[in-house]
Motif scaffolding. Sequence first.
Motif, mmCIF file in Angstrom:
data_model
loop_
_atom_site.group_PDB
_atom_site.id
_atom_site.type_symbol
_atom_site.label_atom_id
_atom_site.label_comp_id
_atom_site.label_asym_id
_atom_site.label_seq_id
_atom_site.Cartn_x
_atom_site.Cartn_y
_atom_site.Cartn_z
ATOM 1 N N SER A 1 -11.753 4.417 1.034
ATOM 2 C CA SER A 1 -11.195 5.859 0.886
ATOM 3 C C SER A 1 -9.668 4.354 0.656
ATOM 4 C CB SER A 1 -10.795 5.263 2.747
ATOM 5 O OG SER A 1 -10.491 4.181 3.579
ATOM 6 N N ASP A 2 -9.410 3.191 1.148
ATOM 7 C CA ASP A 2 -8.529 2.854 -0.188
ATOM 8 C C ASP A 2 -8.706 3.224 -1.954
ATOM 9 O OD1 ASP A 2 -6.905 1.588 1.804
ATOM 10 O OD2 ASP A 2 -7.850 0.234 1.272
ATOM 11 N N ARG A 3 -10.019 3.730 -1.801
ATOM 12 C CA ARG A 3 -9.794 3.505 -3.882
ATOM 13 C C ARG A 3 -9.656 5.321 -3.807
ATOM 14 N NH1 ARG A 3 -14.812 1.476 -3.741
ATOM 15 N NH2 ARG A 3 -16.406 3.845 -3.932
ATOM 16 N N LEU B 1 -5.258 7.203 2.875
ATOM 17 C CA LEU B 1 -5.279 6.359 3.822
ATOM 18 C C LEU B 1 -4.961 6.278 5.756
ATOM 19 C CD1 LEU B 1 -1.456 6.833 1.995
ATOM 20 C CD2 LEU B 1 -3.640 5.161 1.732
ATOM 21 N N ARG C 1 -6.138 5.494 -3.805
ATOM 22 C CA ARG C 1 -6.191 5.100 -5.736
ATOM 23 C C ARG C 1 -6.238 6.572 -6.475
ATOM 24 N NH1 ARG C 1 -7.710 0.663 -4.033
ATOM 25 N NH2 ARG C 1 -9.484 0.279 -5.737
ATOM 26 N N THR D 1 0.620 -1.395 0.246
ATOM 27 C CA THR D 1 0.459 0.099 -0.331
ATOM 28 C C THR D 1 0.838 1.375 -0.311
ATOM 29 O OG1 THR D 1 0.244 -0.079 2.814
ATOM 30 C CG2 THR D 1 -1.822 -1.204 1.488
#
Length: 296
Positions: free
Chosen positions: A160-162, A153, A165, A40
């Motif tokens: 949140s991860d998307r 993050l 990105r 990550t």
Amino acid sequence: MKLFSAPPLSQFAKPKAEAADQPKAGPKPRAALLPEPPGTPRVVAIQRLAQGGRWRVEAMRALSEPCLLWFTRGQGRITVGGVTRGYGAHNAVLIPPGVMHGFEVGPQTHGLALFFGRGSDVTLPEAPLHLRVRDNPSQAELSGILEAVSRELESDRPGSDRAARHHLGLLGVWLERQTAAHPEEIKRRDAAQRLVAGYSALLERDFRSGAGVAEFAAELGVTPTHLTRACRATCGRPASDLLQDRRLYEARRLLSETALPVKQISAALGFTSANYFTRAFHGKTGKTPSQFRRAG
């Protein structure tokens, strides 16, 4: 005269340490030699990178993931791919995976380092990039993107991860627009810089191989004297110093992060004897390998 010979390192790895696999031949720097990054992205304060010793940022080494350094205060020198330039406030430096680099960090150095993570699919320039960002809107835009990435993050909200990105994708667009708007910032490499960049790539690929400067120079089709002259012109250091610096960075990393005996580290890095390794290490750090390990 060959001063180094190296066995495979993989059988020595400590389970909890980041593994370094047996290197495979190939035209590109061997990712297997590099510390394996997390999967990550991470945003880290630049000063934190030097925790555990300034050698962690100043010695020549490479990463197996892209990295963006955003300096907001301070100044110093940074070497990327064998070429040294000064950096100051509002400089952005993109370092592709496998590219050897090191930079000075002092008490006045502030900024952020963005690590893109293992297997990042963000569209980024393939070559190193050093941008001096002079206009306030562009500075604010980059800082805002990095803050947004960090915020997502650290968040536990859905998606949140998307979101992180997507912000990383915007960072790729920001870099593309900056290079298009300021082509004068893209320095065309001269013959010496191209030669030293090639030498740096070979070092990263083969620094454990036992090869000396003469062998690297032969592979590049030049004499050792010519290669050293080019290194001095581009980064102010002889070719042998870059080679030794890369080996001894790895030695310090292995002493800090594994339980390998000193003798095995010496052999794994291609030194023909533990005594020679100890002398070289002491000459660089002022400590024997055992003293360095105990101090850590």
